[in-house]
Write a protein that holds these residues in place. Structure first.
Motif, PDB file in Angstrom:
ATOM      1  N   PHE A  43      -5.416  18.613  25.001  1.00  0.00           N
ATOM      2  CA  PHE A  43      -5.972  18.629  23.665  1.00  0.00           C
ATOM      3  C   PHE A  43      -7.192  17.730  23.583  1.00  0.00           C
ATOM      4  O   PHE A  43      -7.179  16.585  24.025  1.00  0.00           O
ATOM      5  CB  PHE A  43      -4.923  18.167  22.647  1.00  0.00           C
ATOM      6  N   VAL A  44      -8.271  18.261  23.033  1.00  0.00           N
ATOM      7  CA  VAL A  44      -9.481  17.480  22.796  1.00  0.00           C
ATOM      8  C   VAL A  44      -9.799  17.612  21.314  1.00  0.00           C
ATOM      9  O   VAL A  44      -9.994  18.706  20.804  1.00  0.00           O
ATOM     10  CB  VAL A  44     -10.666  18.005  23.638  1.00  0.00           C
ATOM     11  N   GLN A  45      -9.840  16.486  20.638  1.00  0.00           N
ATOM     12  CA  GLN A  45     -10.105  16.504  19.199  1.00  0.00           C
ATOM     13  C   GLN A  45     -11.563  16.863  18.941  1.00  0.00           C
ATOM     14  O   GLN A  45     -12.474  16.242  19.487  1.00  0.00           O
ATOM     15  CB  GLN A  45      -9.772  15.156  18.584  1.00  0.00           C
ATOM     16  N   GLN A  46     -11.774  17.874  18.124  1.00  0.00           N
ATOM     17  CA  GLN A  46     -13.115  18.323  17.786  1.00  0.00           C
ATOM     18  C   GLN A  46     -13.682  17.440  16.667  1.00  0.00           C
ATOM     19  O   GLN A  46     -12.944  16.969  15.813  1.00  0.00           O
ATOM     20  CB  GLN A  46     -13.080  19.782  17.316  1.00  0.00           C
ATOM     21  N   PRO A  47     -14.988  17.230  16.662  1.00  0.00           N
ATOM     22  CA  PRO A  47     -15.578  16.461  15.570  1.00  0.00           C
ATOM     23  C   PRO A  47     -15.467  17.225  14.251  1.00  0.00           C
ATOM     24  O   PRO A  47     -15.506  18.459  14.233  1.00  0.00           O
ATOM     25  CB  PRO A  47     -17.036  16.288  15.988  1.00  0.00           C
ATOM     26  N   HIS A  67      -6.701   9.480   8.731  1.00  0.00           N
ATOM     27  CA  HIS A  67      -6.017  10.654   9.274  1.00  0.00           C
ATOM     28  C   HIS A  67      -6.725  11.170  10.521  1.00  0.00           C
ATOM     29  O   HIS A  67      -6.093  11.467  11.525  1.00  0.00           O
ATOM     30  CB  HIS A  67      -5.942  11.773   8.228  1.00  0.00           C
ATOM     31  N   TYR A  68      -8.041  11.276  10.458  1.00  0.00           N
ATOM     32  CA  TYR A  68      -8.788  11.828  11.587  1.00  0.00           C
ATOM     33  C   TYR A  68      -8.797  10.880  12.790  1.00  0.00           C
ATOM     34  O   TYR A  68      -8.595  11.302  13.927  1.00  0.00           O
ATOM     35  CB  TYR A  68     -10.223  12.141  11.170  1.00  0.00           C
ATOM     36  N   THR A  69      -9.018   9.591  12.582  1.00  0.00           N
ATOM     37  CA  THR A  69      -9.178   8.670  13.704  1.00  0.00           C
ATOM     38  C   THR A  69      -7.845   8.171  14.264  1.00  0.00           C
ATOM     39  O   THR A  69      -7.775   7.812  15.432  1.00  0.00           O
ATOM     40  CB  THR A  69     -10.031   7.451  13.307  1.00  0.00           C
ATOM     41  N   LYS A  70      -6.811   8.141  13.455  1.00  0.00           N
ATOM     42  CA  LYS A  70      -5.512   7.616  13.908  1.00  0.00           C
ATOM     43  C   LYS A  70      -4.483   8.719  14.130  1.00  0.00           C
ATOM     44  O   LYS A  70      -4.053   8.966  15.246  1.00  0.00           O
ATOM     45  CB  LYS A  70      -4.953   6.597  12.898  1.00  0.00           C
ATOM     46  N   HIS A  71      -4.099   9.400  13.061  1.00  0.00           N
ATOM     47  CA  HIS A  71      -3.007  10.361  13.147  1.00  0.00           C
ATOM     48  C   HIS A  71      -3.364  11.585  13.983  1.00  0.00           C
ATOM     49  O   HIS A  71      -2.628  11.969  14.892  1.00  0.00           O
ATOM     50  CB  HIS A  71      -2.582  10.817  11.747  1.00  0.00           C
ATOM     51  N   ALA A  72      -4.481  12.224  13.701  1.00  0.00           N
ATOM     52  CA  ALA A  72      -4.836  13.460  14.395  1.00  0.00           C
ATOM     53  C   ALA A  72      -5.232  13.205  15.843  1.00  0.00           C
ATOM     54  O   ALA A  72      -5.136  14.092  16.682  1.00  0.00           O
ATOM     55  CB  ALA A  72      -5.960  14.173  13.651  1.00  0.00           C
ATOM     56  N   ALA A  73      -5.674  12.014  16.169  1.00  0.00           N
ATOM     57  CA  ALA A  73      -6.152  11.722  17.526  1.00  0.00           C
ATOM     58  C   ALA A  73      -5.036  11.298  18.468  1.00  0.00           C
ATOM     59  O   ALA A  73      -5.227  11.228  19.666  1.00  0.00           O
ATOM     60  CB  ALA A  73      -7.211  10.632  17.472  1.00  0.00           C
ATOM     61  N   GLU A  74      -3.837  11.007  17.957  1.00  0.00           N
ATOM     62  CA  GLU A  74      -2.761  10.464  18.797  1.00  0.00           C
ATOM     63  C   GLU A  74      -1.845  11.529  19.379  1.00  0.00           C
ATOM     64  O   GLU A  74      -0.633  11.434  19.286  1.00  0.00           O
ATOM     65  CB  GLU A  74      -1.935   9.468  17.974  1.00  0.00           C
TER      66      GLU A  74
END
Length: 75
Positions: A43-47, A67-74
């Motif tokens: 998984f690679v988080q998209q900008p 949410h974007y920097t912590k939850h969705a990225a983990e």
């Protein structure tokens, strides 16, 4: 007079549905997370295509950023 929607009928029906769902997941391994743990590591988080404050009337910028920097990225 027997009630058509009894608790026993509900439990019997949901039990059958649970068994059917379990069988379905074992037949379709592509939908099972247990069968392929490597898929999660790819998984690679998209900008975000918008700023953190773009949804400001509904969701504040700090909530979006957390949410974007912590939850969705983990993952």
């Amino acid at each position: 007079m027997k009630q058509p929607n009894s608790r026993r009928a509900f439990i019997k029906t949901t039990g059958k549905a649970g068994i059917a769902a379990g069988i379905g997941l074992s037949v379709l391994p592509s939908f099972s997370f247990a069968s392929n743990n490597n898929a999660l590591s790819d998984f690679v988080q998209q900008p975000l295509p918008y700023g953190f404050n773009a949804l400001e009337p509904v969701i504040d910028a700090m909530t979006m950023e957390i949410h974007y920097t912590k939850h969705a990225a983990e993952i």
